[in-house]
Enzyme design. Structure first.
Site: not given
Ligand code: IMP
Length: 191
Positions: A110-111, A114, A163, A176
């Site tokens: 995963e990238d 968060d 962000f 990206r």
């Molecule tokens: P989570 O479910 O809140 O942990 O978020 C995961 C997803 O939110 C990641 O796979 C990203 O696609 C997106 N995301 C979270 N933070 C960022 C950011 O700082 N920039 C871009 N995408 C983000």
């Protein structure tokens, strides 16, 4: 104020980026370390890499090429953001895996983690499919934003709550392809 940044190893500027958080050079070095660690941990086994589209595509391609163990690929797509910069808390399922993961050593790639909502959902749903083992590798971790605790076995960089875009991460589909992780100027997403 616009800060001039390096876009690559050559000097350059890119207006939407306020500053580079993780340079291309540091990404390359850290991914090599992760690859060595994963290869050692899975020695003698084949790993099944599950990339989460679209954000993980670049990290997955880099990580796969520094592994010294056999690896197979699959991809799935899940969305929790839509076109904004704040998590909606709703995980939307877009594309399932092509192959069964039963009995395989699965590494979710995963990238970024968060809030943890996306990975929590993925871990639960993939565990239910009976893999031999399941682990997670993320390029970036915004630990201070976590809403649900979720284990992450391999972390590239812990980053502050900002962000970010680049190295696979987007804002509304863009940025990206930046080869570094950068902080987007707030004007770009508050406009
Ligand atoms: P989570 O479910 O809140 O942990 O978020 C995961 C997803 O939110 C990641 O796979 C990203 O696609 C997106 N995301 C979270 N933070 C960022 C950011 O700082 N920039 C871009 N995408 C983000």
């Amino acid at each position: 104020m616009t800060t001039r940044v390096q876009t690559s190893d050559a000097d350059g500027s890119y207006e939407p980026i306020a500053r580079v958080l993780v340079s291309r050079r540091r990404l390359t070095a850290r991914v090599a370390e992760l690859g060595a660690q994963i290869s050692a941990d899975y020695a003698g086994r084949e790993i099944h890499m599950v990339g989460i589209l679209k954000g993980a595509a670049i990290f997955m391609a880099d990580l796969a090429r520094v592994l010294s163990i056999p690896a197979t690929f699959d991809f799935m797509a899940i969305s929790s953001y839509g076109a904004g910069s704040e998590s909606s808390g709703v995980v939307r399922f877009i594309k399932d895996l092509d192959e069964s993961i039963e009995g395989r050593h699965v590494l979710i790639v995963e990238d970024i983690v968060d809030t943890g909502l996306t990975l929590h959902y993925l871990r639960e749903s993939l565990t239910a499919r009976g893999p031999a083992s399941l682990a997670v590798a993320v390029a970036l971790d915004k630990a201070s934003r976590r809403q649900v605790p979720v284990p992450v076995e391999y972390v590239g960089f812990r980053i502050p709550d900002a962000f970010v875009v680049g190295y696979g991460l987007d804002f509304a589909g863009r940025y990206r392809n930046l080869p570094y992780v950068g902080i987007l100027r707030p004007e770009v997403y508050t406009r």
